[in-house]
Design a protein around this motif. Structure first.
Motif, PDB file in Angstrom:
ATOM      1  N   GLU A  99       0.824  -1.189   0.000  1.00 18.41           N
ATOM      2  CA  GLU A  99       0.000   0.000   0.000  1.00 18.41           C
ATOM      3  C   GLU A  99       0.872   1.258   0.000  1.00 18.41           C
ATOM      4  OE1 GLU A  99      -4.224  -0.740   2.060  1.00 18.41           O
ATOM      5  OE2 GLU A  99      -2.553  -0.792   3.457  1.00 18.41           O
ATOM      6  N   GLU A 100       0.539   2.183  -0.882  1.00 20.84           N
ATOM      7  CA  GLU A 100       1.253   3.435  -0.945  1.00 20.84           C
ATOM      8  C   GLU A 100       0.255   4.583  -0.931  1.00 20.84           C
ATOM      9  OE1 GLU A 100       3.810   3.642  -4.290  1.00 20.84           O
ATOM     10  OE2 GLU A 100       5.031   1.912  -3.709  1.00 20.84           O
ATOM     11  N   ILE A 101       0.609   5.652  -0.259  1.00 23.32           N
ATOM     12  CA  ILE A 101      -0.219   6.847  -0.253  1.00 23.32           C
ATOM     13  C   ILE A 101      -0.056   7.568  -1.593  1.00 23.32           C
ATOM     14  CG2 ILE A 101      -0.576   9.092   0.834  1.00 23.32           C
ATOM     15  CD1 ILE A 101       0.324   7.850   3.455  1.00 23.32           C
ATOM     16  N   ILE A 102      -1.152   7.970  -2.196  1.00 21.52           N
ATOM     17  CA  ILE A 102      -1.123   8.605  -3.511  1.00 21.52           C
ATOM     18  C   ILE A 102      -0.484   9.984  -3.407  1.00 21.52           C
ATOM     19  CG2 ILE A 102      -2.502   9.455  -5.442  1.00 21.52           C
ATOM     20  CD1 ILE A 102      -2.510   6.413  -5.145  1.00 21.52           C
ATOM     21  N   THR A 103       0.509  10.218  -4.266  1.00 22.78           N
ATOM     22  CA  THR A 103       1.149  11.526  -4.383  1.00 22.78           C
ATOM     23  C   THR A 103       0.977  12.012  -5.821  1.00 22.78           C
ATOM     24  OG1 THR A 103       2.789  10.974  -2.691  1.00 22.78           O
ATOM     25  CG2 THR A 103       3.283  12.824  -4.162  1.00 22.78           C
TER      26      THR A 103
END
Length: 323
Positions: free
Chosen positions: A22-26
């Motif tokens: 999971e990655e935070i959207i940038t």
């Protein structure tokens, strides 16, 4: 403390581990965005409004910032535009929020917007939900309308009045639409509101004074839409600190929106609440205010809810504010 953000029942579902993939959207550094107004409906009669930034990138990437209200309001989601009209946003991690030493991970659970290029409008007929934080957000439908400033008459607000969980203080709950009478979005920085009260047959504007509202730096009669003192005043509720004796002398209380856009000032109709009838009979089952089943949730009108909603809830006989 009068206003308490409580974990209550939500604590059992708030903490969820972050998965390795999971990655935070940038968003891209050169992304250009436009401001939209999100019109969010619940399964009942409640409507919420908030600003959302939307940007298109490349051939099919769509970024949205501001779909979350709780905890991580500046978070982004990323969708894919297909067939020129569908924007599909998958489930994603929005970010984390620390509260009372506990970290809560917020997730957007995915949705599909129908995009109409001619007017730039997005519509999610199935709505969307955000879970994992302090107060889940569940919306039955979601409409995003592109913001274009113009002279406009703001839509009439709604207003209700009721006792707090302890029965000795009172609160107004209101909806101040961030749209005009035609349903077109308004610039939030140009919208404000005023309260009125009728006493002995005379209608007067209500001034919120520093002596009764300790977090105010000055007396306020007109309140900007985006203003909050983070305790007594927000654009969905205001605590009435005037005292029961004074409040009982009012026969009605009213709320009006004011919009200064397109070099014009326009006012909504005044939404009135009948206090004479309220003081005669509140319409709220006082058993709601008694400690009972800790999983039982009511609104201020004494209606049983399936789950806490954004705003004021009565859970286990105690007032809970869900942001």
């Amino acid at each position: 403390m009068k206003k308490i953000m409580t974990l209550c029942l939500l604590a059992t579902m708030a903490i969820a581990p972050v998965m390795a993939d999971e990655e935070i959207i940038t968003p891209p550094a050169d992304l250009q965005t436009e401001t939209y107004v999100a019109i969010l409906t619940t399964g009942g009669d409640q409507v919420y409004y908030q600003n959302v930034n939307v940007g298109f990138y490349g051939e099919d990437e769509v970024y949205m910032q501001g779909l979350a209200y709780n905890g991580v309001p500046d978070s982004w989601v990323k969708g894919t535009l297909s067939e020129g009209m569908f924007v599909t946003i998958p489930r994603c991690l929005l970010g984390s929020f620390d509260y009372m030493g506990v970290t809560y991970n917020y997730r957007f659970n995915g949705t599909t917007f129908i995009y109409t290029a001619s007017n730039g409008q997005f519509y999610a007929p199935a709505g969307y939900s955000i879970t994992g934080g302090i107060g889940s957000e569940v919306y039955a439908t979601a409409t995003l309308k592109r913001l274009v400033e113009k002279a406009a008459v703001p839509a009439t607000p709604t207003l209700s009045f009721g006792p707090s969980f302890n029965g000795s203080t009172y609160v107004t709950e209101m909806t101040i639409p961030l749209v005009d009478v035609d349903g077109d979005p308004l610039v939030s920085d140009k919208l404000s509101y005023m309260f009125f009260y009728e006493k002995d047959g005379v209608v007067s504007p209500l001034t919120f004074t520093k002596d009764k509202y300790k977090r105010l730096s000055e007396d306020m009669t007109e309140i900007p839409y985006n203003f909050t003192d983070r305790y007594d005043i927000d654009n969905y509720e205001i605590w009435m600190n005037q005292g029961k004796t004074e409040l009982e002398s009012w026969s009605k209380i009213g709320l009006q929106s004011i919009y200064r856009g397109g070099d014009e000032e326009n006012k909504s109709e005044i939404a009135w609440f009948d206090l004479d009838a309220f003081w005669g009979h509140t319409g709220i089952d006082q058993s709601v205010c008694q400690p009972a089943n800790p999983s039982t949730v009511y609104n201020l009108n004494g209606q049983l809810l399936k789950q806490p909603q954004r705003g004021i809830n009565i859970i286990g006989g105690k007032k809970v504010v869900v942001k």
